[in-house]
Design a protein around this motif. Structure first.
Motif, PDB file in Angstrom:
ATOM      1  N   LEU A 162       0.945  -1.198  -0.023  1.00 16.02           N
ATOM      2  CA  LEU A 162       0.167   0.078  -0.052  1.00 16.02           C
ATOM      3  C   LEU A 162       0.817   1.267   0.059  1.00 16.02           C
ATOM      4  CD1 LEU A 162      -2.651  -1.015   2.532  1.00 16.02           C
ATOM      5  CD2 LEU A 162      -2.996  -0.399   0.087  1.00 16.02           C
ATOM      6  N   THR A 163       1.717   1.284   0.805  1.00 12.33           N
ATOM      7  CA  THR A 163       2.864   2.517   0.740  1.00 12.33           C
ATOM      8  C   THR A 163       3.403   2.696  -0.586  1.00 12.33           C
ATOM      9  OG1 THR A 163       3.051   2.123   3.214  1.00 12.33           O
ATOM     10  CG2 THR A 163       4.749   3.387   1.965  1.00 12.33           C
ATOM     11  N   VAL A 164       4.080   1.710  -0.996  1.00  4.80           N
ATOM     12  CA  VAL A 164       4.514   1.742  -2.185  1.00  4.80           C
ATOM     13  C   VAL A 164       3.633   2.176  -3.451  1.00  4.80           C
ATOM     14  CG1 VAL A 164       5.849   0.381  -3.981  1.00  4.80           C
ATOM     15  CG2 VAL A 164       6.596  -0.049  -1.651  1.00  4.80           C
ATOM     16  N   GLY A 165       2.625   1.606  -3.451  1.00  6.43           N
ATOM     17  CA  GLY A 165       1.503   1.735  -4.257  1.00  6.43           C
ATOM     18  C   GLY A 165       1.305   3.348  -4.501  1.00  6.43           C
ATOM     19  N   LEU A 166       0.806   3.876  -3.075  1.00  5.54           N
ATOM     20  CA  LEU A 166       0.534   5.240  -3.003  1.00  5.54           C
ATOM     21  C   LEU A 166       1.734   6.315  -3.368  1.00  5.54           C
ATOM     22  CD1 LEU A 166      -1.560   7.149  -1.765  1.00  5.54           C
ATOM     23  CD2 LEU A 166      -0.726   6.988   0.224  1.00  5.54           C
ATOM     24  N   LEU A 167       2.949   5.688  -3.055  1.00  6.56           N
ATOM     25  CA  LEU A 167       3.923   6.776  -3.379  1.00  6.56           C
ATOM     26  C   LEU A 167       4.350   6.670  -4.918  1.00  6.56           C
ATOM     27  CD1 LEU A 167       6.657   8.184  -2.496  1.00  6.56           C
ATOM     28  CD2 LEU A 167       7.748   6.070  -2.573  1.00  6.56           C
ATOM     29  N   ALA A 168       4.113   5.567  -5.387  1.00  8.78           N
ATOM     30  CA  ALA A 168       4.003   5.381  -6.972  1.00  8.78           C
ATOM     31  C   ALA A 168       2.931   6.107  -7.718  1.00  8.78           C
ATOM     32  CB  ALA A 168       4.035   4.006  -7.389  1.00  8.78           C
ATOM     33  N   VAL A 169       1.965   6.327  -7.229  1.00  6.81           N
ATOM     34  CA  VAL A 169       0.717   7.102  -7.697  1.00  6.81           C
ATOM     35  C   VAL A 169       1.116   8.564  -7.777  1.00  6.81           C
ATOM     36  CG1 VAL A 169      -1.724   7.615  -7.326  1.00  6.81           C
ATOM     37  CG2 VAL A 169      -1.021   5.201  -7.434  1.00  6.81           C
ATOM     38  N   LEU A 214      -0.168   3.629 -12.941  1.00  9.89           N
ATOM     39  CA  LEU A 214      -0.663   2.320 -13.126  1.00  9.89           C
ATOM     40  C   LEU A 214       0.028   1.255 -12.358  1.00  9.89           C
ATOM     41  CD1 LEU A 214      -1.458   2.320 -16.983  1.00  9.89           C
ATOM     42  CD2 LEU A 214      -3.200   2.465 -15.303  1.00  9.89           C
ATOM     43  N   ILE A 215       1.229   1.348 -12.329  1.00 12.75           N
ATOM     44  CA  ILE A 215       2.138   0.453 -11.563  1.00 12.75           C
ATOM     45  C   ILE A 215       1.592   0.672 -10.079  1.00 12.75           C
ATOM     46  CG2 ILE A 215       4.196  -0.191 -10.561  1.00 12.75           C
ATOM     47  CD1 ILE A 215       5.162   0.395 -13.494  1.00 12.75           C
ATOM     48  N   GLY A 216       1.625   1.836  -9.547  1.00 15.08           N
ATOM     49  CA  GLY A 216       1.172   2.091  -8.366  1.00 15.08           C
ATOM     50  C   GLY A 216      -0.422   1.605  -7.945  1.00 15.08           C
ATOM     51  N   LEU A 217      -1.173   1.824  -8.967  1.00 17.50           N
ATOM     52  CA  LEU A 217      -2.536   1.460  -8.670  1.00 17.50           C
ATOM     53  C   LEU A 217      -2.447  -0.121  -8.589  1.00 17.50           C
ATOM     54  CD1 LEU A 217      -4.589   3.662 -11.009  1.00 17.50           C
ATOM     55  CD2 LEU A 217      -4.434   3.633  -8.681  1.00 17.50           C
ATOM     56  N   VAL A 218      -1.879  -0.875  -9.293  1.00 18.82           N
ATOM     57  CA  VAL A 218      -1.963  -2.216  -9.334  1.00 18.82           C
ATOM     58  C   VAL A 218      -1.155  -2.806  -7.866  1.00 18.82           C
ATOM     59  CG1 VAL A 218      -0.582  -4.341  -9.983  1.00 18.82           C
ATOM     60  CG2 VAL A 218      -1.453  -2.900 -11.676  1.00 18.82           C
ATOM     61  N   ALA A 219      -0.157  -1.785  -7.240  1.00 18.90           N
ATOM     62  CA  ALA A 219       0.492  -2.282  -6.211  1.00 18.90           C
ATOM     63  C   ALA A 219      -0.766  -2.026  -5.075  1.00 18.90           C
ATOM     64  CB  ALA A 219       1.667  -1.457  -5.684  1.00 18.90           C
ATOM     65  N   LEU A 220      -1.447  -0.925  -5.162  1.00 17.72           N
ATOM     66  CA  LEU A 220      -2.510  -0.645  -4.185  1.00 17.72           C
ATOM     67  C   LEU A 220      -3.598  -1.781  -4.060  1.00 17.72           C
ATOM     68  CD1 LEU A 220      -3.154   3.025  -4.621  1.00 17.72           C
ATOM     69  CD2 LEU A 220      -2.125   2.094  -2.725  1.00 17.72           C
ATOM     70  N   TRP A 221      -3.980  -2.417  -5.382  1.00 13.34           N
ATOM     71  CA  TRP A 221      -4.705  -3.441  -5.523  1.00 13.34           C
ATOM     72  C   TRP A 221      -4.533  -4.618  -4.738  1.00 13.34           C
ATOM     73  CZ3 TRP A 221      -4.919  -7.955  -8.472  1.00 13.34           C
ATOM     74  CH2 TRP A 221      -6.378  -8.410  -8.342  1.00 13.34           C
ATOM     75  N   TYR A 222      -3.153  -5.062  -4.950  1.00 12.79           N
ATOM     76  CA  TYR A 222      -2.353  -6.253  -4.223  1.00 12.79           C
ATOM     77  C   TYR A 222      -2.396  -6.048  -2.748  1.00 12.79           C
ATOM     78  CZ  TYR A 222      -1.376  -8.886  -8.470  1.00 12.79           C
ATOM     79  OH  TYR A 222      -1.475  -9.633  -9.590  1.00 12.79           O
ATOM     80  N   GLY A 223      -2.219  -4.859  -2.373  1.00 13.75           N
ATOM     81  CA  GLY A 223      -1.972  -4.333  -0.987  1.00 13.75           C
ATOM     82  C   GLY A 223      -3.277  -4.531  -0.472  1.00 13.75           C
TER      83      GLY A 223
END
Length: 65
Positions: free
Chosen positions: A7-14, A48-57
């Motif tokens: 979630l943290t990595v995904g939010l940072l990427a977004v 998009l990579i961040g959104l995928v990471a958020l989804w997996y988180g």
């Protein structure tokens, strides 16, 4: 713990991807990225990579309870 990391990595990427996109479009000045068209392509990909990471988180957090 894994869910929080994703979630943290995904939010940072977004956030970074969105910032890179608006800098590439020239809306944010004062950076080396400002006005460079390559960042208008890189930014949305990072978002998009961040959104995928958020989804997996979110999935990992739901499974744990």
């Amino acid at each position: 713990m894994r869910g929080w990391f994703r979630l943290t990595v995904g939010l940072l990427a977004v956030v970074l991807g969105a910032l890179w996109t608006v800098q590439g479009l020239g809306y944010v000045s004062g950076s080396l990225l400002t006005g460079r068209r390559v960042w208008t392509a890189v930014g949305p990909v990072v978002v998009l990579i961040g959104l995928v990471a958020l989804w997996y988180g979110m999935r990992a957090r739901r499974r744990r309870g």
